[in-house]
Scaffold this active site. Structure first.
Site, PDB file in Angstrom:
ATOM      1  N   ASP A  38       0.846  -1.195   0.000  1.00  0.00           N
ATOM      2  CA  ASP A  38       0.000   0.000   0.000  1.00  0.00           C
ATOM      3  C   ASP A  38       0.877   1.239   0.000  1.00  0.00           C
ATOM      4  O   ASP A  38       1.997   1.225   0.517  1.00  0.00           O
ATOM      5  CB  ASP A  38      -0.905   0.002   1.234  1.00  0.00           C
ATOM      6  CG  ASP A  38      -2.147   0.851   1.051  1.00  0.00           C
ATOM      7  OD1 ASP A  38      -3.221   0.287   0.769  1.00  0.00           O
ATOM      8  OD2 ASP A  38      -2.038   2.097   1.173  1.00  0.00           O
ATOM      9  N   ASN A  91      -5.219  -4.666  -6.864  1.00  0.00           N
ATOM     10  CA  ASN A  91      -6.426  -3.970  -6.435  1.00  0.00           C
ATOM     11  C   ASN A  91      -6.254  -2.466  -6.306  1.00  0.00           C
ATOM     12  O   ASN A  91      -7.238  -1.727  -6.365  1.00  0.00           O
ATOM     13  CB  ASN A  91      -6.868  -4.560  -5.083  1.00  0.00           C
ATOM     14  CG  ASN A  91      -7.847  -3.691  -4.338  1.00  0.00           C
ATOM     15  OD1 ASN A  91      -9.032  -3.647  -4.678  1.00  0.00           O
ATOM     16  ND2 ASN A  91      -7.369  -2.991  -3.317  1.00  0.00           N
ATOM     17  N   TYR A 157     -11.302   6.752 -15.461  1.00  0.00           N
ATOM     18  CA  TYR A 157     -11.558   5.549 -14.664  1.00  0.00           C
ATOM     19  C   TYR A 157     -12.204   4.464 -15.530  1.00  0.00           C
ATOM     20  O   TYR A 157     -11.782   3.302 -15.516  1.00  0.00           O
ATOM     21  CB  TYR A 157     -12.466   5.899 -13.483  1.00  0.00           C
ATOM     22  CG  TYR A 157     -12.695   4.758 -12.526  1.00  0.00           C
ATOM     23  CD1 TYR A 157     -11.775   4.492 -11.511  1.00  0.00           C
ATOM     24  CD2 TYR A 157     -13.824   3.950 -12.619  1.00  0.00           C
ATOM     25  CE1 TYR A 157     -11.977   3.451 -10.620  1.00  0.00           C
ATOM     26  CE2 TYR A 157     -14.032   2.901 -11.736  1.00  0.00           C
ATOM     27  CZ  TYR A 157     -13.103   2.657 -10.738  1.00  0.00           C
ATOM     28  OH  TYR A 157     -13.311   1.616  -9.868  1.00  0.00           O
ATOM     29  N   LYS A 161     -10.548   0.794 -16.476  1.00  0.00           N
ATOM     30  CA  LYS A 161     -11.147  -0.460 -16.040  1.00  0.00           C
ATOM     31  C   LYS A 161     -11.550  -1.339 -17.226  1.00  0.00           C
ATOM     32  O   LYS A 161     -11.486  -2.568 -17.140  1.00  0.00           O
ATOM     33  CB  LYS A 161     -12.336  -0.173 -15.130  1.00  0.00           C
ATOM     34  CG  LYS A 161     -11.954   0.485 -13.802  1.00  0.00           C
ATOM     35  CD  LYS A 161     -10.928  -0.329 -13.027  1.00  0.00           C
ATOM     36  CE  LYS A 161     -10.631   0.284 -11.663  1.00  0.00           C
ATOM     37  NZ  LYS A 161      -9.657  -0.532 -10.892  1.00  0.00           N
ATOM     38  N   ILE A 190     -19.174  -0.152  -3.929  1.00  0.00           N
ATOM     39  CA  ILE A 190     -18.936  -0.814  -2.648  1.00  0.00           C
ATOM     40  C   ILE A 190     -18.824   0.239  -1.553  1.00  0.00           C
ATOM     41  O   ILE A 190     -18.165   1.273  -1.732  1.00  0.00           O
ATOM     42  CB  ILE A 190     -17.649  -1.659  -2.704  1.00  0.00           C
ATOM     43  CG1 ILE A 190     -17.694  -2.638  -3.893  1.00  0.00           C
ATOM     44  CG2 ILE A 190     -17.443  -2.408  -1.398  1.00  0.00           C
ATOM     45  CD1 ILE A 190     -18.849  -3.618  -3.880  1.00  0.00           C
ATOM     46  N   THR A 192     -17.179   1.736   1.059  1.00  0.00           N
ATOM     47  CA  THR A 192     -15.846   1.781   1.653  1.00  0.00           C
ATOM     48  C   THR A 192     -15.639   3.143   2.305  1.00  0.00           C
ATOM     49  O   THR A 192     -16.364   4.100   2.030  1.00  0.00           O
ATOM     50  CB  THR A 192     -14.764   1.586   0.579  1.00  0.00           C
ATOM     51  OG1 THR A 192     -14.829   2.688  -0.347  1.00  0.00           O
ATOM     52  CG2 THR A 192     -14.953   0.270  -0.174  1.00  0.00           C
TER      53      THR A 192
END
Length: 251
Positions: A38, A91, A157, A161, A190, A192
């Site tokens: 990360d 990810n 984006y 993707k 999602i 988050t």
């Protein structure tokens, strides 16, 4: 809890929060040695501490996935720390600004592509060699529901993707006979911390309305599908793009 990944080393980029963190915890519970990679080293170390407190094995690595040399070092770290590499969850990603194409900032365009697309190429370039040297394994690239759908004001984006899905299919064709499966996951929206920090409550409700199931997804739901694809339970699955989207794409 099964131990499908006993003594298998798996890298998770963006592993210190959201979907990545959920993947880290599930994989560790199933026996994996997890490299929590990360940009935020402190958060990565905290995630590792949580894994170890629960009896799992993990190691933190601070990485800017848009830097190929840093990605190469990440893979080397995984191999040297745990003795090989079985798999990876690529990810890490960012959303970028919201604007139509004609108004989209060029520097922002390049930044999103660097983090969301080029990094997946860098990761696979080095992961595939290490996985093959370790006897084979599996990679999951985190795409999005926007890997096949459009979305207004998110051109970088969406483009990234879509490209991740295509690159996943190419990698699967190239490496299937070399013992490596490569698949992509397409989450819907999602819930988050990143979503909560960047959107107003009314905006989140608007996203909920896009999902026939009537809610946003949970990181753990994406992690469950990801772990299946990484595991030998999915031994005949490669080159595929799998949705976990609450019915978003069925409309």
């Amino acid at each position: 809890m099964s131990k499908r990944f006993e003594n298998k080393t798996i890298i998770v980029t963006g592993g210190a929060s959201g979907i990545g963190e959920a993947c880290v915890h599930l994989l560790a519970r199933e026996g994996a040695n997890v490299v929590v990679a990360d940009l935020n080293e402190d958060h990565a170390k905290k995630t590792v501490a949580d894994v170890e407190q629960s009896g799992g094995k993990a190691a933190a690595f601070a990485v800017d996935v848009s830097d190929p040399k840093a990605v190469e070092a990440m893979v080397k770290f995984a191999v040297e720390t745990f003795g090989g590499l079985y798999g990876a969850v690529n990810n890490a990603g960012i959303g970028g600004p919201s604007a139509p194409i004609g108004d989209y900032d060029i520097d922002a365009w390049h930044k999103v592509l660097n983090v969301d697309l080029h990094s997946v190429f860098y990761c696979m370039k080095y992961e595939l060699a290490a996985i093959e040297a370790s006897g084979g394994g599996s990679i999951v690239n985190m795409s999005s529901i926007l890997g096949t759908n459009g979305f207004s004001t998110a051109p970088a984006y969406v483009a990234s993707k879509h490209a991740v899905v295509g690159m996943t299919k190419s990698a699967a064709l190239e490496y299937s006979k070399r013992g490596i499966r490569v698949n992509a996951v397409g989450p819907g929206f999602i819930r988050t911390p990143l979503l909560d920090e960047n959107l107003e409550p009314e905006d989140i409700e608007g996203l909920v309305a896009l999902h026939p199931i009537g809610r946003l997804g949970k990181s753990e739901e994406v992690a469950t599908l990801t772990a299946f694809l990484l595991s030998e339970d999915a031994s005949f699955v490669t080159g595929s793009y799998h949705l976990v989207d609450g019915g978003y794409a069925a409309q």
